[in-house]
Enzyme design. Structure first.
Site, PDB file in Angstrom:
ATOM      1  N   ILE A 125       0.831  -1.216   0.000  1.00 23.48           N
ATOM      2  CA  ILE A 125       0.000   0.000   0.000  1.00 23.48           C
ATOM      3  C   ILE A 125       0.857   1.255   0.000  1.00 23.48           C
ATOM      4  O   ILE A 125       0.349   2.353  -0.151  1.00 23.48           O
ATOM      5  CB  ILE A 125      -0.986   0.043   1.187  1.00 23.48           C
ATOM      6  CG1 ILE A 125      -0.252   0.171   2.520  1.00 23.48           C
ATOM      7  CG2 ILE A 125      -1.929  -1.148   1.176  1.00 23.48           C
ATOM      8  CD1 ILE A 125      -1.133   0.741   3.627  1.00 23.48           C
ATOM      9  N   ASP A 126       2.179   1.105   0.165  1.00 23.28           N
ATOM     10  CA  ASP A 126       3.056   2.290   0.229  1.00 23.28           C
ATOM     11  C   ASP A 126       3.384   2.873  -1.148  1.00 23.28           C
ATOM     12  O   ASP A 126       3.833   4.009  -1.248  1.00 23.28           O
ATOM     13  CB  ASP A 126       4.370   1.936   0.941  1.00 23.28           C
ATOM     14  CG  ASP A 126       4.157   1.644   2.416  1.00 23.28           C
ATOM     15  OD1 ASP A 126       3.097   2.028   2.943  1.00 23.28           O
ATOM     16  OD2 ASP A 126       5.042   1.035   3.032  1.00 23.28           O
ATOM     17  N   ARG A 254      -5.483  -0.937   5.518  1.00 26.93           N
ATOM     18  CA  ARG A 254      -4.984  -2.149   4.862  1.00 26.93           C
ATOM     19  C   ARG A 254      -6.045  -3.233   4.738  1.00 26.93           C
ATOM     20  O   ARG A 254      -5.912  -4.140   3.918  1.00 26.93           O
ATOM     21  CB  ARG A 254      -3.793  -2.711   5.652  1.00 26.93           C
ATOM     22  CG  ARG A 254      -2.508  -1.957   5.434  1.00 26.93           C
ATOM     23  CD  ARG A 254      -1.298  -2.852   5.327  1.00 26.93           C
ATOM     24  NE  ARG A 254      -1.176  -3.913   6.272  1.00 26.93           N
ATOM     25  CZ  ARG A 254      -0.191  -4.033   7.171  1.00 26.93           C
ATOM     26  NH1 ARG A 254       0.740  -3.107   7.251  1.00 26.93           N
ATOM     27  NH2 ARG A 254      -0.130  -5.076   7.967  1.00 26.93           N
TER      28      ARG A 254
HETATM   29  O1  F6P Z   1       4.506  -1.387   4.347  1.00 32.35           O
HETATM   30  C1  F6P Z   1       3.128  -1.298   4.530  1.00 32.35           C
HETATM   31  C2  F6P Z   1       2.801  -0.701   5.876  1.00 32.35           C
HETATM   32  O2  F6P Z   1       1.399  -0.652   6.040  1.00 32.35           O
HETATM   33  C3  F6P Z   1       3.419   0.673   6.151  1.00 32.35           C
HETATM   34  O3  F6P Z   1       2.698   1.726   5.563  1.00 32.35           O
HETATM   35  C4  F6P Z   1       3.385   0.703   7.652  1.00 32.35           C
HETATM   36  O4  F6P Z   1       4.353   1.590   8.171  1.00 32.35           O
HETATM   37  C5  F6P Z   1       3.716  -0.726   8.015  1.00 32.35           C
HETATM   38  O5  F6P Z   1       3.330  -1.524   6.919  1.00 32.35           O
HETATM   39  C6  F6P Z   1       3.052  -1.214   9.261  1.00 32.35           C
HETATM   40  O6  F6P Z   1       3.529  -2.485   9.529  1.00 32.35           O
HETATM   41  P1  F6P Z   1       2.875  -3.488  10.579  1.00 32.35           P
HETATM   42  O7  F6P Z   1       1.662  -4.076   9.911  1.00 32.35           O
HETATM   43  O8  F6P Z   1       3.945  -4.490  10.822  1.00 32.35           O
HETATM   44  O9  F6P Z   1       2.483  -2.690  11.779  1.00 32.35           O
END
Ligand code: F6P
Ligand code: ADP
Length: 321
Positions: A125-126, A254
């Protein structure tokens, strides 16, 4: 031929469409598909399951990933990578599709370096992967952020308030800038182009002076201090008269059902990556360029990050009049 598929790193809406496309492409070619559970961790644990066309029915509309995803530090070591390849070979697996973001494609490149056939599907999603105009999941995540911004603007306008809205992106401001443009935000703060709390305070003061009574500031998670940190700077300026609220959207972005764009993109990229493996072409990341599915060598992608287009940030600022 026996081909595997895994999803790695942060889950992204559309991953299921890509898994389904890989499995049905492999199955349709008379080959065998295997799903690896929980990303690279599943390679180390030899945790996989045979998947046929029926096993991936009813998933194209679901967010997340039916295979599970993980961040797996053990796979970053040479020993872990060697064990992964040994496990794959012992199971008679000839190649693998890795669906994931920057880190995952860097991991995929290490498998290629060990002589294993691998193709990647650009998914995060980044939207910060080199070699593709857009990554799987970002369109759906952006629409979630946008729906929230629209709702927050309604209540902000009713109360003449300012909202700091934090969106995801630890190192990437794409989601924040795209949300700011499409959601009509008054200001945006991203990690790639540092601004100061004072400058943002000045932006909001100028916006009020132009007659705007409410304001939305989109803050990328990776902006130093995040939305909470910025709130402290704003609160230290009571003379601005801002009635301030903070909303952190977090993982809500997400978890959505993938929209049409991500279902189509996941299907196109998964099909292309699997077809290439079946035809003996490997070592590439599959992404989208000029609306066309394209393969770029994993060597050009691994360890790199696509930087935010500064023109997008300027556009967001130009529209915040
Ligand atoms: O890389 C995708 C992402 O949603 C980033 O935008 C966010 O910083 C990170 O993953 C969060 O990771 P986690 O799901 O491990 O908290
Ligand atoms: P994303 O793929 O979404 O960017 P991460 O950066 O967390 O997510 O990477 C996902 C996984 O990819 C890591 O947990 C690790 O298993 C693997 N990985 C990341 N960087 C490397 C690397 N330099 N070498 C080998 N594997 C890596």
């Amino acid at each position: 031929m026996k081909l595997a598929v895994l999803t790695s790193g942060g889950d992204a809406p559309g991953m299921n469409a890509a898994i389904r496309a890989v499995v049905r492409t492999v199955d349709g070619a008379g080959s065998e598909a295997v799903g690896v559970r929980h990303g690279f961790a599943g390679l180390l644990a030899a945790d996989w399951v045979r998947l046929g066309a029926r096993d991936v029915g009813g998933i194209i509309d679901r967010g997340g990933t039916m295979l599970g995803s993980a961040r797996c530090p053990a796979f970053k070591t040479a020993e872990g990578q060697a064990r992964a390849v040994a496990n794959l070979r012992a199971a008679g697996i000839d190649g693998i599709v890795v669906i994931g973001g920057n880190g995952s494609q860097t991991g995929a490149h290490t498998l290629a370096g060990l002589g294993f056939a691998v193709n990647g599907v650009a998914s995060t999603i980044d939207n910060d992967l080199v070699g593709t105009d857009i990554t799987l999941g970002v369109d759906t995540a952006l629409n979630v952020a946008l729906e929230s911004l629209d709702r927050l603007r309604t209540t902000a306008a009713s109360h003449d308030r300012a909202f700091l809205v934090e969106v995801m992106g630890r190192d990437s401001g794409y989601l924040a800038v795209a949300a700011a443009i499409t959601g009509g935000a008054e200001a945006v703060a991203v990690p790639e182009f540092p601004t100061t709390p004072e400058a943002l305070v000045a932006t909001l003061a100028a916006s009020r002076a132009r007659g705007k009574k409410h304001a939305i500031v989109v803050v990328a998670e990776g902006f130093p201090g995040g939305a909470m940190g910025l709130a402290q700077a704003f609160k230290a300026r009571p003379e601005l008269g801002l009635d301030l609220r903070v909303t952190v959207l977090g993982h809500v972005q997400r978890g959505a059902r993938p929209g049409a764009f991500d279902r189509l993109l996941g299907t196109r990229l998964g099909h292309a990556a699997a077809t290439a493996l079946l035809e003996g072409r490997h070592g590439s990341l599959y992404g989208l360029s000029e609306s066309t599915v394209r393969a770029v060598p994993l060597a050009n992608v691994a360890g790199r990050t696509r930087t935010l287009d500064p023109a997008l940030l300027r556009l967001a600022e130009a529209m915040a009049r």
